[in-house]
Write a protein that holds these residues in place. Structure first.
Motif, short mmCIF file in Angstrom:
data_model
loop_
_atom_site.label_atom_id
_atom_site.label_comp_id
_atom_site.label_asym_id
_atom_site.label_seq_id
_atom_site.Cartn_x
_atom_site.Cartn_y
_atom_site.Cartn_z
N HIS A 1 -22.91 -15.34 -12.06
CA HIS A 1 -22.80 -13.99 -11.49
C HIS A 1 -21.62 -13.83 -10.53
O HIS A 1 -20.96 -12.80 -10.55
N TYR B 1 -32.28 -13.13 -11.90
CA TYR B 1 -30.86 -13.39 -12.09
C TYR B 1 -30.65 -14.63 -12.94
O TYR B 1 -29.59 -14.83 -13.55
N GLN C 1 -31.40 -12.42 -18.81
CA GLN C 1 -30.77 -12.39 -20.13
C GLN C 1 -31.61 -13.11 -21.17
O GLN C 1 -31.63 -12.71 -22.35
N ARG D 1 -21.25 -3.97 -6.66
CA ARG D 1 -21.54 -4.57 -7.98
C ARG D 1 -23.03 -4.88 -8.14
O ARG D 1 -23.59 -4.73 -9.24
N TYR E 1 -27.56 -5.63 -12.41
CA TYR E 1 -27.64 -5.62 -13.86
C TYR E 1 -28.62 -6.65 -14.40
O TYR E 1 -29.11 -6.51 -15.52
N TRP E 2 -28.92 -7.71 -13.63
CA TRP E 2 -29.85 -8.72 -14.17
C TRP E 2 -31.29 -8.22 -14.23
O TRP E 2 -32.15 -8.90 -14.77
N ASP F 1 -31.99 -5.50 -15.85
CA ASP F 1 -32.07 -4.67 -17.05
C ASP F 1 -33.06 -5.19 -18.07
O ASP F 1 -33.42 -4.49 -19.01
#
Length: 307
Positions: free
Chosen positions: A106, A243, A247, A292, A298-299, A301
């Protein structure tokens, strides 16, 4: 008296050919300007200026001294400009500390984007787990993923990361899906030996209370990424921040469970020594990371993909 000030007065007197004119330019009295030059002469044991009632001129050694004074004062001005630019314009080397996983996955991409925006900054990124002394080890800042230990540091929150229990689809097909935190007692839970108490997982329950479940399993590791890979390969369940596993959940390698019993989120801070005048490189980097990672990084999502 300050010697540099005396040198400045001397150069002004030499150029103007008059104590009165130099004093007026510098906002000093004629007597004070005279005193500055006399101090230089007394300290050096030489005469820099020839004085008459009508005339003021440099001695031979005074000409040499004037040349060196002008050189020194020019260098001082250049140094002050350079230091001021370091404080007001992002430039120089930024030394940053972070944990290995967060730093690699990250922070490194964020650094690449930051350096594109601020090309005069070089970054030295050191990835290591555990507490470090920022001042002693020469770091400008660190990315902190745990409770603050040192109250003398400044901490700015950049974002947060939910913690989630997850396992591979293959594991759940074999062993079933836990419906409540108590069900974890019957599952193989992989634990992190570097985060005591490693065998106690905390959850929120209806009503705002918390419960702690003592878990057991056949693997522990001191690096969370090893547990993540073991879970992806079907060994057991893990409790890790999003985090790290967000994904994997999005791509179906891991499946989240017990999402109604979300543990307290992990807060992410930029920490740096207490400084009255924060350098531009630190200030702009922290601002960049805040934009950011905040307000929803964004992690997180993965939650959208599982709804």
């Amino acid at each position: 008296m300050d010697k540099l000030t005396s040198m400045l007065v001397f150069t002004k007197v030499a150029k103007a050919g008059s104590f009165a004119s130099a004093a007026k330019e510098l906002g000093l009295s004629r007597a004070m300007a005279t005193k500055h030059v006399m101090q230089l002469e007394n300290g050096l044991g030489i005469r820099l200026l020839n004085r008459t009632t009508r005339n003021l001129s440099l001695t031979e050694v005074g000409m040499v001294y004037l040349e060196r004074c002008l050189q020194i004062l020019d260098e001082m001005e250049e140094m002050e400009i350079a230091v001021t630019r370091l404080q007001t314009e992002p430039r120089g080397t930024l030394k940053v500390n972070a944990t290995p996983f967060f730093g690699a996955y990250h922070l490194a991409p964020a650094i690449a984007a930051y350096m594109e925006a601020f090309p005069d900054v070089n970054v030295e990124l050191v990835l290591q787990a555990g507490y470090i002394d920022l001042i002693e080890e020469g770091f400008d800042l660190a990315i902190h993923l745990d409770e603050m230990r040192d109250s003398s540091l400044i901490a700015r929150k950049l974002g947060s990361s939910q913690r989630v229990v997850c396992g591979s689809p293959g594991y759940f097909k074999k062993h079933g899906i836990p419906k409540t935190p108590d069900d974890l007692r019957k599952h193989n839970c992989l634990t992190n030996s570097s985060l005591p108490p490693r065998d106690q997982w905390q959850f929120s329950i209806p009503g705002g209370e918390t419960t702690v479940i003592k878990v057991t399993g056949n693997m522990e590791a001191n690096v969370a990424d090893a547990l993540r890979m073991a879970a992806i390969n079907g060994l057991g369940l893990i409790l890790l921040p999003t985090y790290m596993v967000g994904q994997d959940i999005r791509k179906g390698r891991l499946s989240p469970v017990l999402t109604d019993y979300v543990p307290a989120p992990l807060e992410i801070h930029a920490v740096y020594p207490h400084r009255k005048h924060l350098s531009a490189k630190v200030r702009t980097f922290v601002d960049f990371l805040s934009e950011r990672f905040h307000p929803k990084p964004y992690w997180e999502d993965w939650a959208d993909a599982t709804e």
